[in-house]
Design an enzyme around this catalytic site. Structure first.
Site, short mmCIF file in Angstrom:
data_model
loop_
_atom_site.label_atom_id
_atom_site.label_comp_id
_atom_site.label_asym_id
_atom_site.label_seq_id
_atom_site.Cartn_x
_atom_site.Cartn_y
_atom_site.Cartn_z
N LYS A 147 55.42 -2.99 25.97
CA LYS A 147 54.60 -3.01 24.74
C LYS A 147 55.51 -2.68 23.56
O LYS A 147 56.19 -1.64 23.58
CB LYS A 147 53.46 -1.99 24.83
N GLU A 198 51.51 12.74 28.08
CA GLU A 198 51.42 11.45 28.78
C GLU A 198 51.50 11.67 30.29
O GLU A 198 50.88 10.93 31.06
CB GLU A 198 52.51 10.47 28.30
N ARG A 261 45.82 -2.29 33.34
CA ARG A 261 46.67 -1.56 32.42
C ARG A 261 45.88 -0.78 31.37
O ARG A 261 46.36 0.22 30.85
CB ARG A 261 47.63 -2.56 31.75
N ASN A 265 45.34 3.66 28.65
CA ASN A 265 44.87 4.06 27.31
C ASN A 265 43.93 5.24 27.34
O ASN A 265 43.33 5.59 26.32
CB ASN A 265 44.18 2.87 26.63
N HIS A 268 43.51 7.55 24.35
CA HIS A 268 44.21 6.99 23.20
C HIS A 268 43.30 6.47 22.10
O HIS A 268 43.72 6.37 20.95
CB HIS A 268 45.19 5.90 23.65
N1 GLY Z 1 51.11 3.22 26.82
C1 GLY Z 1 50.14 2.35 27.35
C2 GLY Z 1 50.71 1.12 27.96
O1 GLY Z 1 51.93 0.97 28.00
O2 GLY Z 1 49.99 0.26 28.39
#
Ligand code: GLY
Length: 390
Positions: A147, A198, A261, A265, A268
């Site tokens: 990302k 994280e 994926r 989050n 977030h």
């Molecule tokens: N930090 C979230 C992702 O890489 O999908």
């Protein structure tokens, strides 16, 4: 040398994450291996906060292989994670006549890695990127998975610009990630603890990637990690990267609507809404404003756990354990001077994951498990925001 390699396999390419002490010294040969040739030119995007000795290690390594090396220094702030900084990087690359086969090396924390990664994704429609994360947060999360993005300043209703986090970006997988834990010896405690946020997040979803003991293990080893014990750090980083690699390998471009994926989050959507509020501080000391990303994530995890408990998606022990680990990691679970709840809900509606003007929230559903929920009951979301008010 104590070193671990994690292999990442994605639908956009495979690469190695090298974790160890002193591994930056062999970055050039590892890059040449990944590229299949020795690079003629290397463009380093370096975080202004990274010690000169790290710049020197990377420059010397590539120079010894005969590459010409250019270094472009950027400031690691959310304001500087901008289209202007991106343009500066692209123009500097063009000035050095950087070509399609030449790699960019991102040397720094997550802000610099995301910005340099996006520059590499755009320049001449894409050049290789090597990520060299220098913070714990970037090592366990941002440098892996491809990302890349910058923030976008959008004029608000009053004309003042509002920062939309990571609103302009691309998926661009690195060809190699080199996480040298020697970088962590000079990292401030505050930045180090941000990386732990994280790790706590990963522990809360780890059963989805087959490592349901990651959370309890992280809680047990927090003291050794905070003391920067090398073996603990290598294990912590390798285990978190392996978890992320499993999830990203399954759903590289975040297209799985429920269990892929998007689970990364967790916390977030709350975090991205409060992170740009400039006066917020992790400890009530105005000198420490604004919040760092990991601090906002910590508050976001606390809010998500509260929201899930209120909605009956999990029992209160999940929230209790999350708060206990975050506090033990020295992270905030409450914050003074939050704006109105309605304002924060509105900011959450600007999140990238919003669909049809409805909120989408990842929430815990049990030990080390989470799911994406569409349009959650707004009273529970409001209650979650109020639960993190100091
Ligand atoms: N930090 C979230 C992702 O890489 O999908």
């Amino acid at each position: 040398m104590n070193e671990r390699i994690v292999n990442v396999r994605t639908s956009d390419g495979n690469y190695r994450v090298v974790v160890g002490t002193g591994v930056l010294g062999s970055i050039a040969t590892a890059t040449a291996d990944a590229l299949g040739h020795a690079p003629a030119r290397v463009f380093i995007v370096a975080d202004a906060g990274v010690p000169e000795s790290a710049h020197a290690a990377v420059i010397d390594s590539f120079a010894a292989l005969g590459a010409s090396v250019h270094v472009h220094v950027v400031r690691p702030s959310e304001r500087d994670k901008s289209i202007e900084t991106l343009e500066g990087i692209l123009a500097a690359m063009a000035r050095t006549r950087h070509e399609r086969a030449d790699p960019v090396v991102a040397l720094g924390g997550g802000i610099v890695g995301d910005t340099a990664g996006f520059a590499a994704a755009c320049y001449r429609r894409g050049v290789p990127i090597v990520q060299c994360p220098t913070t714990l947060l970037a090592m366990v999360d941002a440098s892996v998975g491809g990302k890349t993005a910058v923030n976008l300043a959008v004029p608000g209703a009053d004309g003042a610009p509002e920062l939309r986090k990571n609103f302009v970006g691309a998926f661009h997988q690195p060809i190699l990630v080199v996480a040298d834990i020697a970088m962590l010896s000079t990292l401030s405690d505050r930045h180090f603890r941000c990386g732990l946020a994280e790790c706590v997040k990963h522990g809360m979803i780890a059963a989805e990637a087959g490592d349901d003991q990651l959370g309890p293990w992280t809680a047990r080893t927090l003291d050794a990690a905070i003391a920067r014990d090398a073996a603990t750090l290598i294990e912590l980083i390798a285990r978190n990267v392996a978890l992320k690699a499993t999830i990203v390998g399954r759903d590289t471009r975040e297209t799985d609507p429920a269990g892929g994926r998007v689970l990364l989050n967790l916390g977030h959507t709350f975090a991205h809404a409060i992170e740009p509020i400039h006066h917020l501080t992790p400890d009530g000391d105005a000198a420490h404003a604004p919040l760092h990303h990991g601090e906002a994530v910590s508050l976001g995890l606390a809010a998500a756990a509260h929201c899930a408990t209120t909605l009956g998606h999990c029992d209160a022990s999940i929230e209790f354990q999350a708060l206990e680990t975050l506090v033990a990691a020295g992270l905030p679970t409450k914050v003074c001077d939050l704006p109105d709840t309605a304002w924060i809900v509105d900011a959450m509606l600007h999140d990238k994951k919003v669909s049809g003007d409805k909120l989408r929230l990842v929430l815990p559903i049990g030990p080390a498990r989470a799911r994406l929920f569409n349009d959650p009951l707004i009273d529970a979301v409001r209650g979650a925001i109020d639960s993190i008010r100091a």
